[in-house]
Design a protein around this motif. Structure first.
Motif, short mmCIF file in Angstrom:
data_model
loop_
_atom_site.label_atom_id
_atom_site.label_comp_id
_atom_site.label_asym_id
_atom_site.label_seq_id
_atom_site.Cartn_x
_atom_site.Cartn_y
_atom_site.Cartn_z
N TYR A 1 14.14 0.31 8.80
CA TYR A 1 14.33 -0.45 10.03
C TYR A 1 13.55 0.19 11.19
O TYR A 1 12.88 -0.50 11.96
CB TYR A 1 15.83 -0.50 10.35
N LEU A 2 13.66 1.50 11.29
CA LEU A 2 12.97 2.19 12.39
C LEU A 2 11.46 2.10 12.22
O LEU A 2 10.72 1.90 13.19
CB LEU A 2 13.41 3.66 12.44
N ARG A 3 11.01 2.25 10.98
CA ARG A 3 9.57 2.20 10.73
C ARG A 3 9.03 0.82 11.07
O ARG A 3 7.95 0.68 11.65
CB ARG A 3 9.33 2.52 9.26
N ARG A 4 9.78 -0.21 10.71
CA ARG A 4 9.39 -1.59 11.04
C ARG A 4 9.13 -1.73 12.53
O ARG A 4 8.18 -2.37 12.96
CB ARG A 4 10.53 -2.53 10.63
N LEU A 5 9.96 -1.10 13.34
CA LEU A 5 9.84 -1.25 14.79
C LEU A 5 8.90 -0.22 15.39
O LEU A 5 8.81 -0.10 16.61
CB LEU A 5 11.23 -1.19 15.43
N GLY A 6 8.19 0.54 14.54
CA GLY A 6 7.12 1.39 15.03
C GLY A 6 7.44 2.86 15.15
O GLY A 6 6.59 3.63 15.63
N VAL A 7 8.60 3.28 14.73
CA VAL A 7 8.99 4.68 14.87
C VAL A 7 8.52 5.48 13.66
O VAL A 7 8.65 5.02 12.53
CB VAL A 7 10.53 4.79 15.03
N ASP A 8 8.00 6.66 13.91
CA ASP A 8 7.59 7.57 12.84
C ASP A 8 8.85 8.20 12.25
O ASP A 8 9.60 8.90 12.94
CB ASP A 8 6.66 8.64 13.44
N THR A 9 9.09 7.95 10.97
CA THR A 9 10.33 8.42 10.36
C THR A 9 10.11 9.63 9.45
O THR A 9 11.04 10.04 8.75
CB THR A 9 10.98 7.29 9.53
N ARG A 10 8.92 10.18 9.48
CA ARG A 10 8.65 11.30 8.56
C ARG A 10 9.52 12.52 8.83
O ARG A 10 9.85 13.26 7.91
CB ARG A 10 7.16 11.63 8.58
N PRO A 11 9.94 12.79 10.10
CA PRO A 11 10.80 13.97 10.30
C PRO A 11 12.22 13.84 9.75
O PRO A 11 12.95 14.83 9.74
CB PRO A 11 10.83 14.12 11.83
N ILE A 12 12.62 12.66 9.30
CA ILE A 12 14.01 12.47 8.88
C ILE A 12 14.32 13.30 7.63
O ILE A 12 13.53 13.36 6.69
CB ILE A 12 14.29 10.97 8.63
N LEU A 13 15.49 13.97 7.66
CA LEU A 13 16.00 14.69 6.49
C LEU A 13 16.87 13.76 5.65
O LEU A 13 17.57 12.92 6.20
CB LEU A 13 16.90 15.84 6.94
N TYR A 14 16.86 13.96 4.34
CA TYR A 14 17.73 13.18 3.46
C TYR A 14 18.73 14.10 2.77
O TYR A 14 18.35 15.15 2.24
CB TYR A 14 16.91 12.40 2.43
N GLY A 15 19.98 13.73 2.76
CA GLY A 15 21.03 14.51 2.13
C GLY A 15 22.38 13.98 2.57
O GLY A 15 22.47 13.14 3.45
N GLY A 16 23.42 14.48 1.96
CA GLY A 16 24.76 14.00 2.29
C GLY A 16 25.03 12.67 1.61
O GLY A 16 24.17 12.16 0.87
N GLU A 17 26.19 12.10 1.87
CA GLU A 17 26.58 10.91 1.12
C GLU A 17 26.91 9.71 2.01
O GLU A 17 26.80 8.57 1.58
CB GLU A 17 27.82 11.22 0.29
N LYS A 18 27.34 9.98 3.22
CA LYS A 18 27.85 8.88 4.02
C LYS A 18 26.94 8.53 5.19
O LYS A 18 26.50 9.41 5.93
CB LYS A 18 29.23 9.28 4.58
N LEU A 19 26.69 7.26 5.32
CA LEU A 19 25.97 6.76 6.48
C LEU A 19 27.01 6.35 7.52
O LEU A 19 27.99 5.67 7.20
CB LEU A 19 25.16 5.52 6.07
N GLY A 20 26.84 6.81 8.74
CA GLY A 20 27.74 6.38 9.82
C GLY A 20 27.69 4.87 9.98
O GLY A 20 26.62 4.27 9.88
#
Lengths: 333, 333, 333, 333, 333, 333
Positions: free
Chosen positions: E58-77
């Motif tokens: 969603y963020l990438r679609r709107l033009g935001v660079d998402t490469r710094p995002i970390l992946y881990g954990g189980e629950k999305l707020g």
């Protein structure tokens, strides 16, 4: 292109809303590769209005690098898709003439920059069919890729309702195909596009291994740069039920994939592009194993039929799960 | 034209579906007249595919006789509409170049036959803006109508993004307008389209009765066949709230309608066409009563803002109820 | 009638919205004929409110001439349809008692005017089941058609939950059927509706050619005006998968159509009406070729199962494409 | 009743789907009371098919005890609602004749059992308008409630398109109203329903406190069991913007509530029923405080306009928050 | 966070579907900046499943660079939003405890790399409220930005239902705010978050220029790095109608923006984030012109109320058009 | 739990809306029993906000008594379901950690009161997997039921992604299962949950009658209170096409049901719960006829696959119709 479809199995004349998807031959391959985990970028020309920008937003969402896209022109190509069912075929109405993309021409894209660092370039036969400028830009790209040592692949993809600018495919395509390392083609399309004389068929032998092997050999002889030829196979029971398979001719060997029976098709558009993306993935991921690459590509080909829209929205792990063919009936939880 | 809109107040770049409506200046007037109880027919050219046919089906559903429509060409004109709200304006993206309609030309329509038995012919200023052929066909129609003694009306309707074929409006429009009995026009549009010098304004007096009267008189002097001039008035609080009114100059008298405050606009596209349809209805239904005709037309103008789509989907009885302005807050049961 | 259906495969008790379609036996036949390219008109009685008018608008959209329709009464017949799937059957709840149509009676329709210039009149067995007035009006129509030399056809169509006004079908139907040139009937229905004794069956031979021939001969003997008898055949695997075929007895010959396997039914309501429309089309279009007419009608019968709604929304060219049975699995582009 | 509405502000003739809600005068009051935290039960008669059962399911979902409901008959009452906007009024088409409820009659409901343990019984003036049997059953209920010492309230609610069974309201209503402790009525309705002569009005004084007080006193004199009379007030700017208030006459005192300005109406159907439910809630919850009870009821009356559907889906705490009028512009998080 | 909302103005308990949007304080600011034409990137932690990936898509679609995002954990707020109308307030239900983001901690993000080449870093007061680890990670980021000479801004944004990990805001926030160059704050929030004693108010003077100036001066004295303080102003008529404005204190001057009246709110969530994004845009785009920057930010603040979803989906040109306040009532075509 | 699903066959990453259903093992059984005509009640713990209340409203709508439900805690368990098609498996993402239900513990529910008057208590193996408190509360319930002479049934239902609180199933389950009269289990699940050593298999004999009989005997020997063991059988052709059957071991006899081929699955979630509800129905309705009870349960098992949502929304009469297997292809009208 903007794809607009009536929901469910409504006919065009019954529709009150249209569902939006974006797609097109090379775009679908770019999305497929991004979804399978590769850095992929897409080059095209889009009008600089909100609908043109929406195409780039859609591609970016699915992981494709859209920075090489040019903006200009006024019209976004549109196609309308009516989804068939059982004994009723799907229908397409095109509205792509005079699109921003068709106005592209040689010199407009700086291919050296665009292709810098790339390992693979893919184009499809719809592009040179759109306009002389698109054909010329495509040729530029192929020559640049060849010069930079980048692998080139094509999906011949003949569309009878294009090629309206005064040249026949055989006048244009051979020069483009000559620069390719991997070709996805059927025998009938190769005849129209490349003038390659089809071999005489005995019975329904057109998809027999021997016949396909002969066709691939003949194609390789004509285009010696082409190391590998892929052929997809489809048996259409009806619009909702197809069985698909594929073959890959590489290094004198014809590899054959298993057949996947797709009894409840969700959306068959873009299946060939999914195959192409997955075959490129296989070439890059399993470099020495053409059987595995073909099986993966064929599984992706089948899997696409279950996904709404033009593109293969699936991870490599999901396709691999499907290759094991052991989980579709269970709920993954 | 096919109109495609994101649902609700979504922006173009947020849309996943588009809602289908069909419309266009004269088509909306034809629908309005049919809904108000008149026999109305519509002449245009549509591509002979399912989308082209859907336009005719839409019009027929709303009561318009579609038998005069020509089929041919490939492209259906499309416009994309994003519906604004409060401080955000609505936006339109056109994709109408090279449409089947733009390819129309003189001699293609047998106006004698089409207009046989008609009492009124209406055209709008968008038609001659599309192509020289459309302008010529329109002139043919006006001359035929004049010859047959059929009343002719026009809505000048200037669209800056059209008129791209090398002629300015003032080179084309005067000949067309010369054949009209009733003109709907604003002063600014009349200047662009007809070269009619606008009177100097004092303060915000552009919509004052005196100023409008002068404008109408000047227009009548230039186009002596024109017996009546209508002017619509709109005060835009924002995209969701407008107030509208209108004036009609007829027989040396300037009639003024009450102002309608539309605090929750549903869809303002086609409001001018609704006014035009209702004004023609008024001319035919209340022949001696220009005040009543104007009030009815102004009520229809306001009413259209509450109806989804391009056209006035409302009966004469409903507009009359609205003219009494006494029932909107109640539930009609 | 207004048909209201929960979307997808929702059960009635799960629905939050209902999808609108309009339909009914003769209306569906009229739409089918209009879609296949014929001038068709429909006669009924509708309440003069917006829902009643919507029926006419729906029919007009699909090409049917609605000028003969009478307006009056208060209630529009409604039926609610729950669409089954696989092992779950579709369900219908009727709310048609006391409809405007049921209040129709002899003398209300000027059949001479309505039928002037017509070549064919079709009615179905639901009409006389609704009310004595409807039966009488139907008889008037048949007599008028007979007098004017217009061909008459019927689809016997028994509905057990109708016929509540104190008469049995056998007291009413024979007089109506006596005026028919073409009858669509099954053996069980003919027994109920016409009192025609069914022949003893040996095993599951009820659909064998011999058995059907005997039935048709017996029907013809009882109704000598009837030159042709059609019988539709259906094998129900489950609610989503049926196979259909049909036979036509004409001039001492029993014609048999191929069987169409419909593996993914979209909407089977109105399939019999589609058959009827297409059979009339065949009689008018291929006058000497009953085999072709039957094959076309059977293809339309199957094709309807893939189209949402009650009616055959398809062109003759599309049905002919389906008859060749060679294109459903491909995308028509 | 089943309520079916085109989505958004579509007109009836534009709808392709209808949204389902269930409702009706007393049902809405029952739901409102359940939502406000009371044990409430509802008595009616529904057809024993899936649509009839859906009404009970809907009520049960919202907390109403549906065990007293009788099942029988064939038709569920339906009403179609077109939601207006700004200057366009909402419209209703009824299809409730011959419903299962209209076939109800005295002796069918065991009121002793149904009312056992109850503290309040509410009915509205639509019930006796439907059929003589419904009027008689209502009278039975009122007499039983009176005998058991259960409070009785009514909302006079005149519907001109009912009362078709040969009696005028004044022949039926007085006997029913005689058993009531609390009456919700307007002066015009009381004249039609009870024959209560309206006082002469000076200017627009119909809603002035003095005038309302006189009306309430006159009503109480005629119906001495009635200890309290409520009057709701509504100023309709247009279909999207109303202002509402109310007054309550109790123990010689006229209480007046503040006015709530509802600038963006979502759904005004059932607002009177919400007022009634909240007034009963107030009587039960704030027994000595008629001002508080009135203010709460008036807040609920206004609040209902913001809730889709027929019923007050809101907790007492939410209405109390609204009474403080301090939070609507903020997001509650 | 995943935001799920019932469509239209349905209440939570009425919903059968939920509309998906993604958002959150800093994410909305990142999207706003990307839409206004800036390179923007977003740092967070998301679960590595399809819903987590959907946020990045969603963020990438709107033009935001998402490469710094970390992946881990189980629950999305998740947060559930019920959209109010008129007198009914919007409601939010949070389900964000134990989210992948709350599990973030110091050392998990390589801020040197993430911030390399950046010119601006923005954080909001919700982040340190979520968990001690998030507060610590935020402090790391601010210190790194300070060290690298990157401008830092914050929106204090108090959420009472967070701050549950045992510390009060005043124990945590001052250290974070100390590193900021630009603060968006209200007086009440600054008291809770920073312990800043509010000045005594005379009447409703809390939003008077003098009062705001005093507040800003006091805040600057406490946080001397902070060169500019912004305050947004909102007058809530009701849930559908607000008026907004803002002030900016910079270099001893208090700039005041005009007030925008938003009479038909579409979605007010994220308006503060839109203001913040547009204010940063203004700082970067009009470096010497704080009045222009404030006016632009205030226009964006108002404009956001007309856009569905959490984020400002609008170009700088569109906001500039709105600043001229001259086009909302017209259709841009 | 709240179940959220993308519409149709969309992938999670393609969804813009989610469809709401509520469900969970025991809740589905409770709904199934209520739909089949039994008084059923459901005990759980839900957060006291609108989403928690919506679960109870959903259950109440479908006939379940929700008065025993406890309110408290903050989080409602959520699961996201992506519905597969053909060769693509369905996928589930759980978000149920820390739910209000997981916080349940012994002593919180007054089982004596809840179970007073009950004839049957059902629990499933997911409950003790969620938390030690839930396991303890479940044990309390079983002991109470045993003491009160109430029949107890369980569906072992292993979920690998639960059981995270430090105990293995075999440490918890045997004590719970010891109190059961009827167990639904597969051999593999019984090994994991109960430590029951699976018998060696010869070929694909795992579902042969002999093998199942041995398994059931072994289970009964270990749990002598258990008089009956049920085993469901499923052959997965793909995600859209399964065939199902079941066996029941009771009184030394192994009963076998016919196999139902479900060629067009609508929603297979909750099919096991439907089987369980229908088997309990059979035990209560056909007390001496285990073959009939099993056949009914197996028909319900198959029928559930055709119904959207988690629960068996069907009457006993509908399942009986399906048992006769004679009506699915017809429209019930």
């Amino acid at each position: 292109m903007l794809r607009l479809s009536p929901p469910g199995h409504q006919r065009f004349t019954q529709a009150n809303t249209l569902e939006i998807v974006y797609g097109g031959g090379e775009a679908n391959v770019a999305v497929g590769l991004a979804q399978l985990g590769h850095d992929s970028a897409y080059v095209t020309r889009l009008p600089a209005h909100d609908l043109g920008r929406s195409v780039a937003m859609y591609l970016r969402r699915l992981g494709v690098d859209t920075r090489p896209i040019l903006y200009g022109g006024e019209k976004l190509g549109v196609y309308f898709l009516e989804t068939g069912a059982a004994n009723r075929a799907s229908k397409v109405i095109y509205d792509r003439a005079n699109s921003a993309f068709a106005e592209i021409g040689p010199g407009m894209i700086d291919w050296e920059t665009v292709l810098a660092g790339a390992t693979w370039f893919h184009w499809c036969g719809i592009t040179p069919a759109v306009s002389p400028g698109a054909a010329d830009a495509c040729l530029e790209a192929i020559h640049t890729a060849n010069r930079l040592g980048i692998k080139v692949s094509t999906d011949l993809n003949y569309r009878a309702n294009l090629w309206k600018y005064g040249k026949k495919p055989v006048e244009v395509m051979p020069a483009l195909v000559a620069g390719c390392d991997l070709i996805l083609a059927g025998e009938d399309v190769a005849e129209i596009m490349l003038g390659l004389q089809a071999a005489p068929m005995h019975g329904s032998s057109g998809t027999s291994a021997d016949h396909v092997r002969q066709f691939c050999q003949k194609l390789q002889q004509a285009y010696p740069k082409c190391g590998k030829v892929a052929v997809t196979l489809r048996r259409s029971v009806n619009a909702s039920h197809n069985a698909v398979s594929a073959m890959l001719y590489a290094g004198q060997t014809l590899f054959q994939a298993p057949t996947h029976d797709i009894t409840h098709i969700v959306d068959r558009i873009g299946a060939g592009d999914a195959f192409m993306a997955a075959l490129i993935h296989g070439q890059l991921t399993y470099p020495g194993d053409d059987q595995l690459a073909l099986d993966f590509a064929t599984a992706a080909y089948a899997y696409k039929h279950t996904i709404p829209g033009d593109a293969l929205v699936a991870s490599a792990a999901e396709i691999e799960g499907m290759m094991r063919m052991d989980n579709a009936g269970r709920v993954a939880r």
